[in-house]
Design an enzyme around this catalytic site. Structure first.
Site, PDB file in Angstrom:
ATOM      1  N   ASP A   1      -7.972  -5.389  -0.212  1.00 27.80           N
ATOM      2  CA  ASP A   1      -8.513  -5.990  -1.457  1.00 27.80           C
ATOM      3  C   ASP A   1      -8.027  -7.362  -1.371  1.00 27.80           C
ATOM      4  OD1 ASP A   1      -9.739  -3.999  -2.620  1.00 27.80           O
ATOM      5  OD2 ASP A   1      -7.768  -3.181  -3.405  1.00 27.80           O
TER       6      ASP A   1
ATOM      7  N   HIS B   1       0.843  -1.178  -0.126  1.00 31.12           N
ATOM      8  CA  HIS B   1       0.141  -0.010  -0.022  1.00 31.12           C
ATOM      9  C   HIS B   1       0.823   1.125  -0.139  1.00 31.12           C
ATOM     10  CE1 HIS B   1      -3.050   2.949   1.148  1.00 31.12           C
ATOM     11  NE2 HIS B   1      -3.846   1.803   0.878  1.00 31.12           N
TER      12      HIS B   1
END
Ligand code: CMC
Length: 432
Positions: free
Chosen positions: A366, A308
């Protein structure tokens, strides 16, 4: 006491300029470089905006090193545990949690407006049946500007609010209809007696032929997934919505732009890419091969659902998502599903691999959401649309905040030009 500042010195000409420092309520200080160009004739260079704050915002705070995510000051863990999606949406839009009466009114404003203009029904029918749902969403949400003319005046706060209500209320219907259309099934109309998440699941999975009872565990899981995706500071799609809105574009066009950006596999498209990757890996014994590929600089393969830009620690949403994932799998008796087993093993290996540990590449939101969606029976191609459905709340709240910001200007970055210098035009007959 003098204000804090940073002195910038240009070594080539010795010119020094003081850049004021700005403090927020949390997070690192910010250097105000607005006068840089006028005072030093310099631009900054920051592709990917890794060090650039593009706006002030009161909505969401992230501390990526500590794995903290706050909406209007409330930790995401508390919202996921104690709140529900519409209450969180109210909070994100209004800044405060609603009183019981405000909550009831907001729920009725949203749930009572989930039906779309009947003409939109025909608009859907222009798409190919095999269109990707995100392509349909970009088109239908953008087209809402053609249906709801009375909420296009961005300078009218009431119109902005009604546009926000319409978007939040109608997104589940539009997303579910994109699915129904792809299946060749009749559109299911919303039912006002159901909660927001129940209504969505009903429009997705019910048919007019028989009664469909929404499983409360799945409805709660869906609601929690929506909370976890509701907003996430100045990510690529939100920044796109703000940039589009900075030109004065209408809210439906801006949200359509956000949907387009979310579609990419490095952003919201990752939940779909995670499932594709798991299918590609196929079995546990092939995990080392793919871990090796993910580490190879000459290979474009990446472990989807890992890493991320902001979190260099566990994504707090991923932790909650992991718990929700277990609840859903238990409810559906799917603990032994081979693809899900593969996902768990991949997570275990990646979390203990030096490359992933050193680069602080943890599973992100996700990674688990795709697994939950699959277990619920949502087809892979719909995953990113569900992310868009939830994120509409954050997009529209950030857009509204931008419109009211006195510092707001049309977004217009500059560049480091590396092309040809000025040169004379060469007539065609003298070329080649
Ligand atoms: N697999 C293997 N290596 C990775 C991965 C990964 N998933 N993610 C980052 N790296 C490596 C990357 O190669 C780089 O290595 P080096 O320093 O040796 O060049 C280093 O880690 C830093 O990566 P980066 O690409 O410079 O970092 P970024 O902040 O630009 O990218 C990211 C962040 C999310 C785009 C990236 O981690 C990624 O592509 N992840 C996979 C896609 C994904 O899961 N996206 C969902 C993000 S969360 C939800 C959302 O935003 O919508």
């Amino acid at each position: 006491m003098s204000k804090e500042s940073v002195t910038l010195t240009n070594n080539s000409n010795g010119q020094s300029v003081e850049m004021p420092l700005m403090s927020g309520s949390l997070g690192p200080k910010v250097m105000d470089i607005r006068a840089l160009y006028s005072q030093m004739d310099l631009f900054t260079y920051d592709p990917g905006y890794t060090s650039t704050g593009a706006c002030k915002s009161k909505i969401t705070f992230i501390d990526g090193d500590k794995g903290v995510l706050l909406h209007r000051g409330y930790p995401i863990e508390d919202l996921a545990e104690h709140s529900d999606f519409l209450e969180t949406a109210y909070l994100i839009w209004n800044g405060e949690l609603p009183s019981p009466a405000e909550k009831k009114k907001f729920e009725s404003d949203i749930i009572g407006h989930s039906m779309v203009h009947e003409q939109i029904n025909f608009f859907f029918r222009g798409f190919r049946r095999d269109a990707h749902p995100m392509a349909v969403l970009c088109g239908v949400v953008g087209a809402m500007a053609a249906f709801y003319h009375d909420t296009l005046d961005i300078n009218d706060a009431h119109q902005r609010m009604i546009a926000a209500h319409r978007l939040i209320a109608k997104m589940p219907t539009i997303v579910a209809w994109a699915y129904k259309y792809s299946q060749g099934q009749p559109f299911m109309y919303p039912k006002n007696a159901l909660s927001y998440a129940e209504n969505f699941l009903h429009m997705m999975f019910a048919t007019p032929c028989e009664e469909y009872k929404v499983n409360p565990v799945l409805a709660r899981a869906m609601d929690r997934i929506l909370i976890l995706h509701a907003d996430h500071e100045q990510n690529a799609s939100t920044s796109t919505v703000r940039l589009s809105g900075s030109s004065g574009a209408n809210p439906f066009a801006c949200i359509a732009a956000g949907i387009a950006t979310l579609w990419g596999p490095a952003h919201g498209g990752a939940n779909e890419a995670v499932l594709a990757m798991l299918q590609q890996i196929g079995s546990k014994d092939r995990i080392p091969e793919y871990i090796k590929r993910a580490k190879d600089k000459n290979d474009t393969f990446r472990l989807m659902g890992f890493g991320h830009r902001v979190y260099k620690n566990y994504d707090p949403r991923a932790k909650i998502m992991q718990r929700t994932c277990n609840e859903v799998l238990d409810e559906l008796g799917m603990r032994n599903d081979p693809l899900l087993q593969l996902a768990m093993e991949l997570e275990r290996i990646a979390l203990s691999d030096d490359y992933f540990v050193e680069k602080k590449l943890y599973p992100n939101v996700d990674f688990y959401s795709g697994i939950i969606f699959k277990a619920i029976g949502i087809p892979t191609s719909m995953f990113t649309s569900l992310f868009a459905l939830a994120r509409t709340v954050g997009w529209i709240a950030q857009w509204n905040e931008m419109i009211q910001d006195p510092d707001q200007k049309i977004g217009r970055p500059r560049q480091l030009y590396i092309g040809a210098q000025q040169r004379p035009y060469v007539p065609l007959h003298k070329r080649g």
